[in-house]
Every structure is written in C-alpha cells, then in structure tokens.
Design a protein around this motif. Sequence first.
Motif, PDB file in Angstrom:
ATOM      1  N   VAL A 269       0.858  -1.185   0.000  1.00 28.68           N
ATOM      2  CA  VAL A 269       0.000   0.000   0.000  1.00 28.68           C
ATOM      3  C   VAL A 269       0.892   1.231   0.000  1.00 28.68           C
ATOM      4  CG1 VAL A 269      -1.802   1.250   1.219  1.00 28.68           C
ATOM      5  CG2 VAL A 269      -1.786  -1.244   1.251  1.00 28.68           C
ATOM      6  N   VAL A 270       0.776   2.082  -1.025  1.00 29.55           N
ATOM      7  CA  VAL A 270       1.588   3.290  -1.150  1.00 29.55           C
ATOM      8  C   VAL A 270       0.683   4.496  -0.967  1.00 29.55           C
ATOM      9  CG1 VAL A 270       3.127   4.613  -2.635  1.00 29.55           C
ATOM     10  CG2 VAL A 270       3.138   2.119  -2.757  1.00 29.55           C
ATOM     11  N   ASN A 271       0.922   5.268   0.090  1.00 31.42           N
ATOM     12  CA  ASN A 271       0.077   6.425   0.381  1.00 31.42           C
ATOM     13  C   ASN A 271       0.805   7.732   0.092  1.00 31.42           C
ATOM     14  OD1 ASN A 271       1.815   5.863   2.542  1.00 31.42           O
ATOM     15  ND2 ASN A 271       0.591   7.098   3.938  1.00 31.42           N
ATOM     16  N   SER A 272       1.465   7.785  -1.057  1.00 27.52           N
ATOM     17  CA  SER A 272       2.136   9.015  -1.487  1.00 27.52           C
ATOM     18  C   SER A 272       2.086   9.089  -3.001  1.00 27.52           C
ATOM     19  CB  SER A 272       3.590   9.045  -0.995  1.00 27.52           C
ATOM     20  OG  SER A 272       4.323   7.949  -1.536  1.00 27.52           O
ATOM     21  N   GLY A 273       2.303  10.290  -3.547  1.00 28.15           N
ATOM     22  CA  GLY A 273       2.276  10.494  -4.981  1.00 28.15           C
ATOM     23  C   GLY A 273       1.990  11.941  -5.310  1.00 28.15           C
ATOM     24  N   PRO A 274       1.888  12.271  -6.588  1.00 33.10           N
ATOM     25  CA  PRO A 274       1.595  13.657  -6.992  1.00 33.10           C
ATOM     26  C   PRO A 274       0.251  14.127  -6.441  1.00 33.10           C
ATOM     27  CG  PRO A 274       2.357  12.334  -8.859  1.00 33.10           C
ATOM     28  CD  PRO A 274       2.105  11.378  -7.740  1.00 33.10           C
ATOM     29  N   ASP A 275       0.222  15.360  -5.975  1.00 31.86           N
ATOM     30  CA  ASP A 275      -1.010  15.912  -5.405  1.00 31.86           C
ATOM     31  C   ASP A 275      -2.096  16.106  -6.451  1.00 31.86           C
ATOM     32  OD1 ASP A 275       0.154  15.960  -2.933  1.00 31.86           O
ATOM     33  OD2 ASP A 275       0.818  18.053  -3.081  1.00 31.86           O
TER      34      ASP A 275
ATOM     35  N   LEU B  76      -3.054  14.135  -8.673  1.00 35.94           N
ATOM     36  CA  LEU B  76      -3.828  12.922  -8.917  1.00 35.94           C
ATOM     37  C   LEU B  76      -5.001  12.787  -7.955  1.00 35.94           C
ATOM     38  CD1 LEU B  76      -1.005  10.282  -9.600  1.00 35.94           C
ATOM     39  CD2 LEU B  76      -2.405  11.535 -11.253  1.00 35.94           C
ATOM     40  N   ILE B  77      -4.888  13.412  -6.806  1.00 34.86           N
ATOM     41  CA  ILE B  77      -5.966  13.306  -5.817  1.00 34.86           C
ATOM     42  C   ILE B  77      -6.620  14.657  -5.556  1.00 34.86           C
ATOM     43  CG2 ILE B  77      -4.936  11.304  -4.684  1.00 34.86           C
ATOM     44  CD1 ILE B  77      -3.930  13.210  -2.487  1.00 34.86           C
ATOM     45  N   ALA B  78      -6.361  15.616  -6.436  1.00 37.31           N
ATOM     46  CA  ALA B  78      -6.914  16.955  -6.223  1.00 37.31           C
ATOM     47  C   ALA B  78      -8.441  16.909  -6.205  1.00 37.31           C
ATOM     48  CB  ALA B  78      -6.412  17.903  -7.314  1.00 37.31           C
ATOM     49  N   ASP B  79      -9.030  16.172  -7.130  1.00 40.51           N
ATOM     50  CA  ASP B  79     -10.493  16.090  -7.179  1.00 40.51           C
ATOM     51  C   ASP B  79     -11.055  15.392  -5.942  1.00 40.51           C
ATOM     52  OD1 ASP B  79     -10.424  17.347  -9.619  1.00 40.51           O
ATOM     53  OD2 ASP B  79     -10.516  15.486 -10.786  1.00 40.51           O
ATOM     54  N   LEU B  80     -10.379  14.334  -5.497  1.00 35.10           N
ATOM     55  CA  LEU B  80     -10.857  13.632  -4.302  1.00 35.10           C
ATOM     56  C   LEU B  80     -10.724  14.501  -3.059  1.00 35.10           C
ATOM     57  CD1 LEU B  80      -9.447  10.010  -4.869  1.00 35.10           C
ATOM     58  CD2 LEU B  80     -11.809  10.802  -5.111  1.00 35.10           C
ATOM     59  N   ARG B  81      -9.657  15.278  -2.971  1.00 33.65           N
ATOM     60  CA  ARG B  81      -9.503  16.182  -1.821  1.00 33.65           C
ATOM     61  C   ARG B  81     -10.632  17.201  -1.785  1.00 33.65           C
ATOM     62  NH1 ARG B  81      -4.364  16.652   0.796  1.00 33.65           N
ATOM     63  NH2 ARG B  81      -5.019  18.758   1.363  1.00 33.65           N
ATOM     64  N   LYS B  82     -10.980  17.695  -2.959  1.00 35.55           N
ATOM     65  CA  LYS B  82     -12.075  18.666  -3.022  1.00 35.55           C
ATOM     66  C   LYS B  82     -13.403  18.003  -2.693  1.00 35.55           C
ATOM     67  CE  LYS B  82     -11.603  21.492  -6.331  1.00 35.55           C
ATOM     68  NZ  LYS B  82     -11.554  22.098  -7.686  1.00 35.55           N
ATOM     69  N   LYS B  83     -13.564  16.759  -3.113  1.00 34.26           N
ATOM     70  CA  LYS B  83     -14.816  16.030  -2.882  1.00 34.26           C
ATOM     71  C   LYS B  83     -15.043  15.764  -1.398  1.00 34.26           C
ATOM     72  CE  LYS B  83     -17.250  11.947  -4.626  1.00 34.26           C
ATOM     73  NZ  LYS B  83     -17.151  10.781  -5.534  1.00 34.26           N
ATOM     74  N   TYR B  84     -13.955  15.512  -0.662  1.00 30.64           N
ATOM     75  CA  TYR B  84     -14.068  15.209   0.765  1.00 30.64           C
ATOM     76  C   TYR B  84     -13.694  16.399   1.646  1.00 30.64           C
ATOM     77  CZ  TYR B  84     -14.724  10.281  -0.332  1.00 30.64           C
ATOM     78  OH  TYR B  84     -15.224   9.085  -0.797  1.00 30.64           O
TER      79      TYR B  84
ATOM     80  N   SER C 232      -6.301  10.943   7.710  1.00 28.07           N
ATOM     81  CA  SER C 232      -5.196  11.454   6.911  1.00 28.07           C
ATOM     82  C   SER C 232      -5.573  11.515   5.430  1.00 28.07           C
ATOM     83  CB  SER C 232      -3.970  10.557   7.096  1.00 28.07           C
ATOM     84  OG  SER C 232      -2.933  10.947   6.220  1.00 28.07           O
ATOM     85  N   PRO C 233      -5.405  12.671   4.771  1.00 28.76           N
ATOM     86  CA  PRO C 233      -5.728  12.761   3.332  1.00 28.76           C
ATOM     87  C   PRO C 233      -4.770  11.971   2.454  1.00 28.76           C
ATOM     88  CG  PRO C 233      -4.727  14.797   4.108  1.00 28.76           C
ATOM     89  CD  PRO C 233      -4.942  13.953   5.319  1.00 28.76           C
ATOM     90  N   SER C 234      -3.628  11.538   3.013  1.00 26.40           N
ATOM     91  CA  SER C 234      -2.685  10.753   2.205  1.00 26.40           C
ATOM     92  C   SER C 234      -3.270   9.395   1.826  1.00 26.40           C
ATOM     93  CB  SER C 234      -1.373  10.552   2.981  1.00 26.40           C
ATOM     94  OG  SER C 234      -1.589   9.777   4.154  1.00 26.40           O
ATOM     95  N   PHE C 235      -4.300   8.941   2.563  1.00 26.23           N
ATOM     96  CA  PHE C 235      -4.933   7.661   2.237  1.00 26.23           C
ATOM     97  C   PHE C 235      -5.629   7.696   0.875  1.00 26.23           C
ATOM     98  CE2 PHE C 235      -5.568   6.738   7.045  1.00 26.23           C
ATOM     99  CZ  PHE C 235      -4.220   6.427   7.145  1.00 26.23           C
ATOM    100  N   LEU C 236      -5.906   8.889   0.373  1.00 24.72           N
ATOM    101  CA  LEU C 236      -6.598   9.002  -0.919  1.00 24.72           C
ATOM    102  C   LEU C 236      -5.729   8.492  -2.067  1.00 24.72           C
ATOM    103  CD1 LEU C 236      -8.232  12.534  -0.486  1.00 24.72           C
ATOM    104  CD2 LEU C 236      -9.409  10.324  -0.436  1.00 24.72           C
ATOM    105  N   HIS C 237      -4.421   8.444  -1.867  1.00 29.18           N
ATOM    106  CA  HIS C 237      -3.535   8.019  -2.956  1.00 29.18           C
ATOM    107  C   HIS C 237      -3.785   6.567  -3.360  1.00 29.18           C
ATOM    108  CE1 HIS C 237      -0.957  11.511  -3.520  1.00 29.18           C
ATOM    109  NE2 HIS C 237      -0.957  11.684  -2.207  1.00 29.18           N
TER     110      HIS C 237
END
Length: 612
Positions: free
Chosen positions: A192-198, A200-208, A255-260
């Motif tokens: 499980v990798v919980n890191s990466g370019p922001d 890629l999860i910009a839409d999910l961060r906005k959604k939550y 943690s928002p890093s889980f979205l990755h």
Amino acid sequence: MVVVMRKDQEHSESEGSRKKKKKKQDGATRPACSWVHFSREFIKEYTASHPESSGLKVATRAASDAWKLMGPEEKGKYTSRAREVWDKYLSTTPARVPKPRRQTKLVTRCSPGRLLNVLQRLTPDQKAAVKSMGFGSILNLRCRTLRRSLCLWLLEKFNTVRRSLEVCGERIPLTPRDVELVMGLASSGKDVVNSGPDDLIADLRKKYNATNRGISVRLLEERLAVPEAGEDFKRSFLLYVLGTLLCPTARLDVSPSFLHFLTNMDVVHQYNWGKFLLDRLVREVARYRQGKQRAVGGCLLFLQLFYYESVAVGEPSELSPAIFPCLASWGEEEISEREKQERELGGYGSGEVVCKERGLGMGMLGHKTQPDNNSFEMVPPEAEHYTLLEQDEYQVAGEDHGGMFTAEDDMPLSGNESNAFCVDIEITDPVKAPCRNAQYGCAQIVDYTNRKDHEEVCVSAPCACPLRKCQFIGSSMQLSEHFSSKHWDSGRRFQYNSPLAITLNKNETFLVLQAEKDGILFLLNKGTEIIGHTVMITCLSPSSSKEQYLYDIVSERGNSCLRLKSYTNNYPGRVEGSPPMDFLLVPYGFLNLDGKLDLEVCIWNSTDIGAD
C-alpha cells in the motif's frame, strides 16, 4: 471599611501561610536569577534619583527597559553573581525527594465503538460491498472500548525495532500474518503506497473537503448514512475504517494521504493490508515515544487482541480453539471476563504464552511446528482408579493365575498397538495361560509362546470411553453397551448409508456417533490448525481390527463445497494431535458467524464399501 479591612487581613494571613508552607516544604528559599540581582540594584538607585516616581511599578518597568538595552558583557556581572549563589545553594541544600509521577493517560483516536455504530446501520448491499473489498472480517467487530490500562502496559512492552511484544519473559514477534489471523486482513499482495503527486488526488480532496489537518470523520459518517453501495460508499467506508480503527493518526481527522491508494477501488482487495497496518502501528508508536505527538496512533485494538490470544490465563485444558479471525471472538463480555482473570492472577503478564498453539507470533507466513505422527494420541479417560490399571502409569496390578503377572509397557500413545492395556505374563508353570484380555470377555487359553500372536488379533482388546469424565474400559462390544445405557444423550445415533447433518460448536473437539443397526461407535474428530480445522472419522475399536467403514464428509459455504471420502481407521479411544491419516481441512472462512462448523456426514457399513 471594617469588612474590607478584615478581608485584607485574611488575605495577607493566607498569603503568609502559603509562603511559609512553601518554604517549609522546600527547606530553603531558592536563589534569585541574574535579572533579579540587577533589578534590585537598579530599583534602589532609580527610586533614590527619582523621588517624584509614582511607585514600584514605574521603577520595575524602567529596570526592564534598561536590562533589554544591556549587552552580554554588562549582564555578565549579574550572571556570575547568580551562579555563585546557586552553587552555594546546591552544596548546602539536601537533595529534594521527587514526587511520584502520575500515570500517563492514554490518548488515542482508535475508536472501535464509533465504527461499530456505523457497522450496525449498514444495509445488506453495503455489507456485500465491504466483503468484495476484502474487509468482510471488520463486520465481525464486537467490542466497543479499548482497555486503556492494558494498552499503556503493552506500549511499554512493544519493541518497535524488533517488532515484537516482550511479555511473560518471552519475545513474541509481530508479523503481517498475525494481523491476518487477528483482524482478518490480507497479509499478501501489493504494498500500500500512500504518497504520490497531489494533482492525482486533487479532485478527491475537493470532494471530501480535505484540509491540511485531514478529512472530517463526521463528514464520512454523513456519507455512510446514505443507503448506496457504489464506489463512493466503498471509498468513504475505507477512509472511515482506516481513520477510526486500523490506522488512526494522532489527530481526530482522517489522513488525506490515504486518498492516494483509493483512486482505483477495483484493486483495493489486492493490497497487503496486514503489512500496512503493522507498519503504521510501529511508526505511530515510535513517534509517540520520541515525544513528537501526544496521542498514540495506530491500531491499538490489534495489540490488545493479539495479547489476549497469545497469552492464556487459564489452565492449558481450558484453552479453547482459536476462531478466525480472532476479532470475532472478543466482545465486551469476553473482554470483561478476561480482565477479571488478569486481576485475579496479579496483573498483566502473569499468564502463559500460547502463541504457537494459536498460530500467532511464528515469524514466517504459515510456519508452525507440527507434532510428529506419533503425537496423534489415543487419550485415556481421566479416571481415579481402574481394575487392572493404575491412574498415572496405567500399569497392571499383580494377580495370580497359576503364574506371575508383571507390567511390561505403559499404555501406548500412538494407538498402533493392539495390546494397549495388556501386560506380559511371566509363566513358570504351566505352559498355558488365559489371554490377558480375559477380563474384557476373551475366553481363550493359549500357549505362552503363541500369546502375542493371539493378542494381536484379539477382538476383546480394551477400548476407553471417549467422554472425559468417564472411567469405563472394556471391549468394543462392552463399550457399545455401556455408551447406550450410560451416555445415550451424549452422542448422535445415525443410520448407515444415510446423510446426517452435524454442527460442531467452537469448543467441541469430537462427537460420538453410534450406529442404530449394530451399535458400533465412531468418533467425528475436529482438530485446529493455522488456517482451519481438520475433520476425520475414526472407529472406536482395537487397532488390530481389520474391519473398515467408508465415510463421506461435506462442508459447504455458498456455492463452494469441500468433500472427503475415505475409510475409517481403528483407534481404541479419543484421538488428539496432528492426524497421520486422511482428513478434511476446512478453512476458517467456512465457519458460520458463531464460529460453528456445519457438516454433512455419511457412513457406509462394511458390506456396502464397494457399492459406491
């Protein structure tokens, strides 16, 4: 005015008593710092040169301004003076006895009760979606609260470098496999990798509505209250489970890093969640010990249940078979009873480490020290007295049958010898003597030289009643009559060639089956291994018996079916240990929600063996 003066007097008296009390406790007044030495001189000079000054407050403010403008060299005079006074104070004042430190309170965001409230509101479709992601074991959660005193104790015993619990004088390693056995999460697959370019999860961060602090737990609870079971539900559920139970951080938010690793919900079941949970737990506990955070992150519930399963507080005979996952066997009642036993023993760490018997703490996936085939025991009844057997050594008492009887062997444990309860007959005269199974019904008088050949095939060789508290020993025919008359309600009667539905409770290790046609006794045996239960059927008869019975065992779960067709082995008593014969391995996933094992059994009599 009188009232005001009285209050001022009482206030001054209380202040004075407080200072005296403090001085008395300390033993001496603590020396002043460099600023105090300077301010005393400055205020004295200032008030002398400024008689028009309004009071001490103005002089103190002027001293503060002057101190700020002074350089290190000017302050050095007062610093050295304060140091001299301080050294003298330390050399003349006795060492202060430190006050006992209060126990640190446990602060954690691991909240199984909060998750349990959400689980109870899930619809059948939502539960099916949870199972499809590989998190179906979480639905078996039963406990609501953590035992904080136990968690504090376990944190002291948790070696984050070696990833082990050091309790009861032993070091128990923790592995992702242990997470699978306790929590039911997969211990193999992709990391499980919980890191990466922001981006890629910009839409999910906005959604939550994710902020730098995290994703609101209350927002996730509102989303889970909607009765839909699609991709949004799966992502919200996993975020909630990770944030409240499996991988909580020091903060209340998730943690928002889980979205990755939640961008593609179709591959969630392929991840190694056991490794991820253990890695996060080690990291969070290490940060807590380093003082980087006040709260303890990570899944403390796993540590608590792992301790319960790895350390037994009762007698070894009271150790019940483990249920997979262990999460399902610990509710509030079971935990309260366990805590009571811990207190009666004197506190945590007073039990016996049994992790190997549970398949826990083995270090490597699937590794378990298996007993030899000879450990597949025929267990004798727990009797106080026998006719010809002593309680502990199972030896034959001396009798006179025209010769002298002497004990040759103890009762064999392997069950491979037909003369399990027999003794040697040392004959001086005459040459012939009765079979040593005479008390069990054998009327043969045989030559001493041919005695062993006869007893190897003697149909009256003794068998022991399989019930733990029964002392009866007799031939297979005598045992059948005994069971029918004394224990008719302790087994199941069946008909040959007819399927029989059977349910074994989680603590049941065997069930006695008695044929209606001829009264023959069979044992349905259940053993416990790392990944499931072993099931087989044996016939209660002398090991030398050549008669065999065909049997069939079926275990079903949904559209899946496991089946074993084999022949019975003959054993003169109850069997335990690792089976050296055909058996059916039923994974823990085939058990029902109560941990019971449902089977369908069919036994054919010997005349119908070739008919199938």
